[in-house]
Design an enzyme around this catalytic site. Sequence first.
Site, PDB file in Angstrom:
ATOM      1  N   LYS A  28     -21.394 -21.174  20.979  1.00 25.27           N
ATOM      2  CA  LYS A  28     -21.249 -20.078  22.092  1.00 25.27           C
ATOM      3  C   LYS A  28     -21.362 -18.772  21.557  1.00 25.27           C
ATOM      4  O   LYS A  28     -22.204 -17.879  22.218  1.00 25.27           O
ATOM      5  CB  LYS A  28     -19.965 -20.191  22.646  1.00 25.27           C
ATOM      6  CG  LYS A  28     -19.755 -19.508  23.936  1.00 25.27           C
ATOM      7  CD  LYS A  28     -18.260 -20.068  24.881  1.00 25.27           C
ATOM      8  CE  LYS A  28     -17.918 -18.843  25.648  1.00 25.27           C
ATOM      9  NZ  LYS A  28     -16.507 -19.149  26.287  1.00 25.27           N
ATOM     10  N   GLY A  76     -15.354 -22.839  24.926  1.00 25.32           N
ATOM     11  CA  GLY A  76     -15.884 -23.965  23.955  1.00 25.32           C
ATOM     12  C   GLY A  76     -15.643 -25.451  24.083  1.00 25.32           C
ATOM     13  O   GLY A  76     -16.383 -26.494  23.944  1.00 25.32           O
ATOM     14  N   HIS A 123      -3.168 -51.510  12.462  1.00 27.01           N
ATOM     15  CA  HIS A 123      -2.700 -51.951  11.115  1.00 27.01           C
ATOM     16  C   HIS A 123      -2.395 -50.694  10.503  1.00 27.01           C
ATOM     17  O   HIS A 123      -2.599 -50.736   9.083  1.00 27.01           O
ATOM     18  CB  HIS A 123      -3.963 -52.781  10.625  1.00 27.01           C
ATOM     19  CG  HIS A 123      -4.043 -53.929  11.217  1.00 27.01           C
ATOM     20  ND1 HIS A 123      -3.551 -55.262  10.656  1.00 27.01           N
ATOM     21  CD2 HIS A 123      -4.636 -54.379  12.260  1.00 27.01           C
ATOM     22  CE1 HIS A 123      -3.553 -56.342  11.458  1.00 27.01           C
ATOM     23  NE2 HIS A 123      -4.441 -55.915  12.528  1.00 27.01           N
TER      24      HIS A 123
HETATM   25  O1  F6P Z   1     -11.779 -22.564  17.010  1.00 25.41           O
HETATM   26  C1  F6P Z   1     -12.130 -21.245  17.543  1.00 25.41           C
HETATM   27  C2  F6P Z   1     -13.502 -21.461  18.577  1.00 25.41           C
HETATM   28  O2  F6P Z   1     -13.707 -20.305  19.291  1.00 25.41           O
HETATM   29  C3  F6P Z   1     -13.349 -22.678  19.451  1.00 25.41           C
HETATM   30  O3  F6P Z   1     -12.715 -22.416  20.663  1.00 25.41           O
HETATM   31  C4  F6P Z   1     -14.761 -22.976  19.594  1.00 25.41           C
HETATM   32  O4  F6P Z   1     -15.206 -24.115  20.255  1.00 25.41           O
HETATM   33  C5  F6P Z   1     -15.154 -22.843  18.220  1.00 25.41           C
HETATM   34  O5  F6P Z   1     -14.586 -21.731  17.717  1.00 25.41           O
HETATM   35  C6  F6P Z   1     -16.721 -22.643  17.918  1.00 25.41           C
HETATM   36  O6  F6P Z   1     -17.045 -21.303  18.502  1.00 25.41           O
HETATM   37  P1  F6P Z   1     -18.731 -20.863  18.894  1.00 25.41           P
HETATM   38  O7  F6P Z   1     -19.130 -22.167  19.621  1.00 25.41           O
HETATM   39  O8  F6P Z   1     -18.782 -19.731  19.297  1.00 25.41           O
HETATM   40  O9  F6P Z   1     -19.239 -21.111  17.466  1.00 25.41           O
END
Ligand code: F6P
Length: 552
Positions: free
Chosen positions: A209, A278, A395
Site C-alpha cells: 500500500k 491493508g 490431533h
Molecule cells: O504491519 C503494519 C502494516 O502497515 C499492515 O497494516 C499492512 O498490511 C502491512 O504493514 C503492509 O503494509 P504495506 O502494504 O504498506 O506494505
Amino acid sequence: MTEAPPLKACPAWGKLQAHFVRIGRVHLRELFARDADRGRRLALEAEGLYLDYSKNRVDDEALRLLVELARESRLGERIDAMFAGQPINVTEGRAVLHTALRVPPGRRVPVGGRDVGPEVHAVLERMSAFAERVRCGRHLGYTGRAIRNVVNIGIGGSDLGPVMAYEALRFYSDRELRFAFVSNVDGTDFAEAVGGLAPAETLFIVSSKTFTTVETMTNARTARQWLLAGLGVDAGNQAEARRAVAAHFVAVSTSVEKVTEFGIDPANMFGFWDWVGGRYSMSSAIGLSTMIAIGPAAFREMLAGFHAMDEHFRSAPFERNMPVLMGLLTVWYVNFFGVGAVAVLPYDQYLRRFPAYLQQLTMESNGKSVTLDGRRVDYATGPVYFGEPGTNGQHSFYQLLHQGTALIPCDFIGFRRSLNPLPGHHDLLTANLFAQSAALAFGKTADEARAEGTPPALVEHRVFEGNRPSNTLLADALTPAVLGKLVALYEHNVFTQGAIWRINSFDQYGVELGKVLAGRILPDLDPGRTPDPTHDGSTARLIEIYRSKESS
Ligand code: F6P
C-alpha cells in the site's frame, strides 16, 4: 453521527452484568433441555451461509440485551457512517471503504463528496485485461518467453489476503501457472520461493500500500537483482535493466511516486486508495495474484460474495444480522466470561491459511487499549484469534479446548459438498466437525464415564465438563463467492466488536515502535561500528553476542 456514551455507562451494560449472574453458569445441557427447538431457533441463514449459534451460553434475554447494547453503542450509525465514506478512522483522518471495492458497476460510491465507483471499476478492468494476458500466455517476459510463474512480494495485508485466497481458491486456479508468495525479510523466504523458477518466465507483483515497507522493498530489490542476474542483464546497463524490469515487474500500491522511484513504470502499476486498510485490501488490486490464478470472472464472483455480505450487514436487523450477532457474542464472552482467545476451525483443507489471515484482520484491528477519544479502556478488548483446519487441529490443540482451564469459544466452518469428493472422506470430515462442537457443548459427566466402565482412578481424567461455546457456519461448497462472504462476515464481525469497544479498528500504531527500534539496532549489528551506548542492557548484550559470530 452522535457519539456513543462510554461503554460502561450504557444501561444495557449493567443489565448484561446482572443477567450474567443468572445465566453465566447455566450449562448448555440445561439450555437445550429447556428448549427442544433451540437448535433450529438460534440459527440464521444469510446469503447462503447458515449460522448455528445455539451452542452459545446465551438465552433470549442475553441476546436481547446484547442487541440493546449495540443500539446504545450507536452501531447502526457507525455502519452508516462507514458506508457513507465518513472519516471513521479518526486517528488517521480517513474513510474506511473496503466495501466500495465490491460495489457493482454504476452504483455511486461517495468519498468526500466524490464518486469513486468509476475509479474502482477502471482498476478492475485494467487488472482483468492484464490477468487475461498472463493467463493466455500473451504477457511475454524480456526474452520473449511467456510468464509461467507469478511471485507476489508483500507483507501483512499485502500478503496474507493473497496467500489465503490463492490457497482457498486453488481448486479454481490455472494449474499451468505456478504461484509463490514472499513476505518475510528472512532471505530464506525469497530463496525458497524462487528456487527452481526460470527468471525468464517469472513475474513479480510487488504489493505494498505504502511502497515503503522495509521487508517488501528489501525483497523487491533482491528480486530485481535475481531477475537481472538470471537474465544475464548487466544492472549497469540502465536501458536494458529498465526493459527487463518492465516485462517482469508490476506494482500494486497507493503511491505512484514511490513505485516510480523504485523503478517500476507507473503503466505497470495497479492502484488503490488510502481508504482501503491493508488488512481489508484483498478485494482491491492487492488481489491481482488471486485474479491471475482464478481468472477475472471468478474474481468478480468473489467480489459479488463480499458485496452480498456487505449489504446484509448494512440492512439486516441486528437480531438477524450474522456479523453483528457473531461480534456481539464475542463481546459477551470477552467482557463477561473473561475470554481471551477465539479459535477458528475450518473443516476444509483449502481454508488452511484462513486462521492466519484472520489473525491480522482481528488482532491488528482490535488489539487496542484506547478509545476513539483517547481514553484508556477499563474493559477487555480484542481476543487472540488462532486456528488450524480440522481434523488436524483435533490431533493437536483441541485437548485444551475440551479439558483445559481456559474457555475458548470456537467458530467451526464446514461445507455440505467437498470439491474433491473422494469416497469416504467428506462424511467422515463432517461427522468430526459436528462431533467436536457437540462434545465441547455437552461434554461427558463422571456418571457417564463410570457407566462406560472407566476405572475409578481415571474417572476425573475422562470427564468433559462441556459448556464450551461454539458457532457453526455451513455453506454449500467453497466457491469464490462463498469465500468473499466469509471474509466480509469476519470484517464486519470485527467492526461490530470495535464499535462496542469504542476503539478505532482501522489504525495500527502498535506496529511502529518495533520498526523504529530495528532501524536503530540495524547499524550496530555491523562489527566495525561502535554500538550506540544508549541501548538497554539486554539489547546491548544480544548485539554483542550477534556480532561475535564473525570470530566463532
Ligand atoms: O504491519 C503494519 C502494516 O502497515 C499492515 O497494516 C499492512 O498490511 C502491512 O504493514 C503492509 O503494509 P504495506 O502494504 O504498506 O506494505
